[in-house]
Design an enzyme around this catalytic site. Sequence first.
Site, mmCIF file in Angstrom:
data_model
loop_
_atom_site.group_PDB
_atom_site.id
_atom_site.type_symbol
_atom_site.label_atom_id
_atom_site.label_comp_id
_atom_site.label_asym_id
_atom_site.label_seq_id
_atom_site.Cartn_x
_atom_site.Cartn_y
_atom_site.Cartn_z
ATOM 1 N N GLU A 12 -63.034 -14.572 23.795
ATOM 2 C CA GLU A 12 -63.800 -15.022 22.630
ATOM 3 C C GLU A 12 -62.946 -15.055 21.353
ATOM 4 O OE1 GLU A 12 -66.975 -16.922 21.674
ATOM 5 O OE2 GLU A 12 -66.920 -15.976 23.642
ATOM 6 N N HIS B 283 -32.838 -24.439 4.404
ATOM 7 C CA HIS B 283 -33.858 -23.578 3.794
ATOM 8 C C HIS B 283 -33.411 -23.331 2.356
ATOM 9 C CE1 HIS B 283 -37.185 -20.932 3.747
ATOM 10 N NE2 HIS B 283 -36.681 -19.865 4.323
ATOM 11 N N SER C 138 -30.584 -20.916 16.331
ATOM 12 C CA SER C 138 -31.641 -21.857 16.690
ATOM 13 C C SER C 138 -31.390 -23.253 16.094
ATOM 14 C CB SER C 138 -32.963 -21.272 16.192
ATOM 15 O OG SER C 138 -33.982 -22.201 16.280
ATOM 16 N N SER D 246 -27.784 -17.439 9.644
ATOM 17 C CA SER D 246 -29.082 -16.845 9.320
ATOM 18 C C SER D 246 -29.110 -16.613 7.808
ATOM 19 C CB SER D 246 -29.260 -15.529 10.065
ATOM 20 O OG SER D 246 -28.386 -14.559 9.534
ATOM 21 N N GLY E 198 -26.885 -29.445 15.824
ATOM 22 C CA GLY E 198 -25.513 -29.754 16.254
ATOM 23 C C GLY E 198 -25.491 -30.710 17.441
ATOM 24 N N ARG F 126 -18.291 -17.163 14.200
ATOM 25 C CA ARG F 126 -17.275 -16.118 14.354
ATOM 26 C C ARG F 126 -16.835 -16.045 15.818
ATOM 27 N NH1 ARG F 126 -21.055 -11.058 12.418
ATOM 28 N NH2 ARG F 126 -22.883 -11.638 13.637
HETATM 29 N N1 LIG Z 1 -35.239 -20.975 13.205
HETATM 30 C C1 LIG Z 1 -36.080 -21.816 12.628
HETATM 31 O O1 LIG Z 1 -37.167 -22.072 13.152
HETATM 32 C C2 LIG Z 1 -35.724 -22.508 11.337
HETATM 33 C C3 LIG Z 1 -36.461 -23.636 10.949
HETATM 34 C C4 LIG Z 1 -36.095 -24.321 9.798
HETATM 35 C C5 LIG Z 1 -35.041 -23.849 9.030
HETATM 36 N N2 LIG Z 1 -34.349 -22.736 9.407
HETATM 37 C C6 LIG Z 1 -33.222 -22.292 8.577
HETATM 38 O O2 LIG Z 1 -32.012 -22.646 9.240
HETATM 39 C C7 LIG Z 1 -30.983 -21.692 8.935
HETATM 40 C C8 LIG Z 1 -30.447 -21.111 10.230
HETATM 41 O O3 LIG Z 1 -31.505 -20.393 10.838
HETATM 42 P P1 LIG Z 1 -31.492 -20.022 12.398
HETATM 43 O O4 LIG Z 1 -32.878 -19.543 12.713
HETATM 44 O O5 LIG Z 1 -30.892 -21.143 13.175
HETATM 45 O O6 LIG Z 1 -30.501 -18.781 12.373
HETATM 46 P P2 LIG Z 1 -30.191 -17.795 13.582
HETATM 47 O O7 LIG Z 1 -30.731 -18.329 14.865
HETATM 48 O O8 LIG Z 1 -30.612 -16.452 13.146
HETATM 49 O O9 LIG Z 1 -28.598 -17.981 13.622
HETATM 50 C C9 LIG Z 1 -27.798 -17.018 13.230
HETATM 51 C C10 LIG Z 1 -26.368 -17.540 13.186
HETATM 52 O O10 LIG Z 1 -25.750 -16.814 12.140
HETATM 53 C C11 LIG Z 1 -24.588 -16.191 12.678
HETATM 54 N N3 LIG Z 1 -24.362 -14.917 11.973
HETATM 55 C C12 LIG Z 1 -25.230 -13.895 11.791
HETATM 56 N N4 LIG Z 1 -24.652 -12.923 11.059
HETATM 57 C C13 LIG Z 1 -23.388 -13.355 10.784
HETATM 58 C C14 LIG Z 1 -22.297 -12.834 10.043
HETATM 59 N N5 LIG Z 1 -22.391 -11.666 9.430
HETATM 60 N N6 LIG Z 1 -21.165 -13.570 9.976
HETATM 61 C C15 LIG Z 1 -21.062 -14.773 10.574
HETATM 62 N N7 LIG Z 1 -22.057 -15.320 11.277
HETATM 63 C C16 LIG Z 1 -23.206 -14.631 11.372
HETATM 64 C C17 LIG Z 1 -24.885 -15.964 14.152
HETATM 65 O O11 LIG Z 1 -23.664 -15.844 14.839
HETATM 66 P P3 LIG Z 1 -23.432 -14.709 15.954
HETATM 67 O O12 LIG Z 1 -24.024 -15.218 17.221
HETATM 68 O O13 LIG Z 1 -21.948 -14.591 15.987
HETATM 69 O O14 LIG Z 1 -24.146 -13.463 15.488
HETATM 70 C C18 LIG Z 1 -25.627 -17.264 14.479
HETATM 71 O O15 LIG Z 1 -24.727 -18.291 14.752
HETATM 72 C C19 LIG Z 1 -31.634 -20.651 8.025
HETATM 73 O O16 LIG Z 1 -31.420 -21.008 6.692
HETATM 74 C C20 LIG Z 1 -33.119 -20.777 8.378
HETATM 75 O O17 LIG Z 1 -33.979 -20.338 7.360
HETATM 76 C C21 LIG Z 1 -34.648 -22.070 10.555
#
Ligand SMILES: NC(=O)c1ccc[n+]([C@@H]2O[C@H](COP(=O)([O-])OP(=O)(O)OC[C@H]3O[C@@H](n4cnc5c(N)ncnc54)[C@H](OP(=O)(O)O)[C@@H]3O)[C@@H](O)[C@H]2O)c1
Length: 391
Positions: free
Chosen positions: A287, A167, A83, A142, A89, A104
Amino acid sequence: MYRNVAKLTARAAAASSKRSLSALASAARPTLAKNQSVAGVRGIKKINFGGVEELVHERADWPREKLLEYFKNDTLALIGYGSQGYGQGLNLRDNGLNVIIGVRKNGASWKAAIEDGWVPGENLFDVSEAINKGTIVMNLLSDAAQSETWPSVAPLLTEGKTLYFSHGFSPVFSNLTNVVPPKNIDVILAAPKGSGRTVRSLFKEGRGINSSYAVWNDVTGKAEEKAIALAVAVGSGYVYETTFEKEVNSDLYGERGCLMGGIHGMFLAQYEVLRENGHSPSEAFNETVEEATQSLYPLVGKYGMDYMYDACSTTARRGALDWYPIFKDALKPVFQDLYASVKDGSETQRSLDFNSQPDYREKLEEELKVIRAMEIWQVGKEVRKLRPENN
Ligand SMILES: NC(=O)c1ccc[n+]([C@@H]2O[C@H](COP(=O)([O-])OP(=O)(O)OC[C@H]3O[C@@H](n4cnc5c(N)ncnc54)[C@H](OP(=O)(O)O)[C@@H]3O)[C@@H](O)[C@H]2O)c1
């Protein structure tokens, strides 16, 4: 009550348009006195938030040309394309900065990145290759993955690089995540207050999301400035100062409370009591949820709680004034327990345990299926179809 609210909203607006418009204008945004801009620094404002003064940085201080100059020698290696990776990006790329993506190979994110125009070998690499090329490493995996991959990421964070998070989760709870940032590099945070989709859509509309920023390590003496500049570069409009600890504690607390868990629990409790007392599903839903989200909460969002009270019937107003302290007193101990559970790391541990399981997506889907099947949310589906805009 719905009818009353609609009527009274219109009446209140018409009868006291002058008074309410000026009241609304000030209620709709925090008070900023004319002389409150910090002298000599365009864009930084000292704002009085309910009696407490805070410094807020604004995008105006970091126009595109200044960002390009500031980051001209940097390669921003953005790791993870979920997300936030997507939203931040693409905004960085549209701002003209030198950004590359590290994910990956052949995972869901790799494919999504290619669809968004990132080119393998040019600006799309696997995680370690991207980190090696980057001067600023933006860890947007994540939170569970940040912990899981740390043993292979940490050795690549060599002197001279900057580590960025969105975060405070990983470094603040390092006793659970094992993420201990190196002491010899700048470590900063910019956390948008919304999903990556919103980060992107607001940027495309020429607006910016609210974000907070913080500094964990300042080795160069420039960490704070870099954090603010990066917050703007990824698409923020206003940037508020915080610490890593405060960011993670407030964020985990809020989403478990009023933003998601708390409000869901309150909706369910009210709906169930109405149903147990013989009210029809549609009446119970209207409601509980429909009137809240379609009529009253938008008023709170736009103009404030006092305006919402003012716009409602005298009967509704009297009852709400009598009952809100009762709800507050009943709920405050729950919020106190919740905050304690966030602060002592229990919520972090729970999140790591659940989200590190290889089948976490399937397990999550099972739980969402239960919510989807609940009568209240099934009723919601039908009620939404009957909204004027869907007819
Ligand atoms: N989402 C929100 O609303 C939000 C808001 C503010 C801050 N944040 C923070 O921003 C950061 C990113 O959050 P997000 O929500 O964007 O994360 P996300 O959507 O859950 O993104 C997950 C990413 O991590 C990769 N990933 C997962 N497991 C992996 C592993 N074992 N090895 C390598 N890559 C792996 C995934 O790649 P694959 O596709 O290859 O699995 C994907 O690119 C976090 O710190 C979150 O707390 C999020």
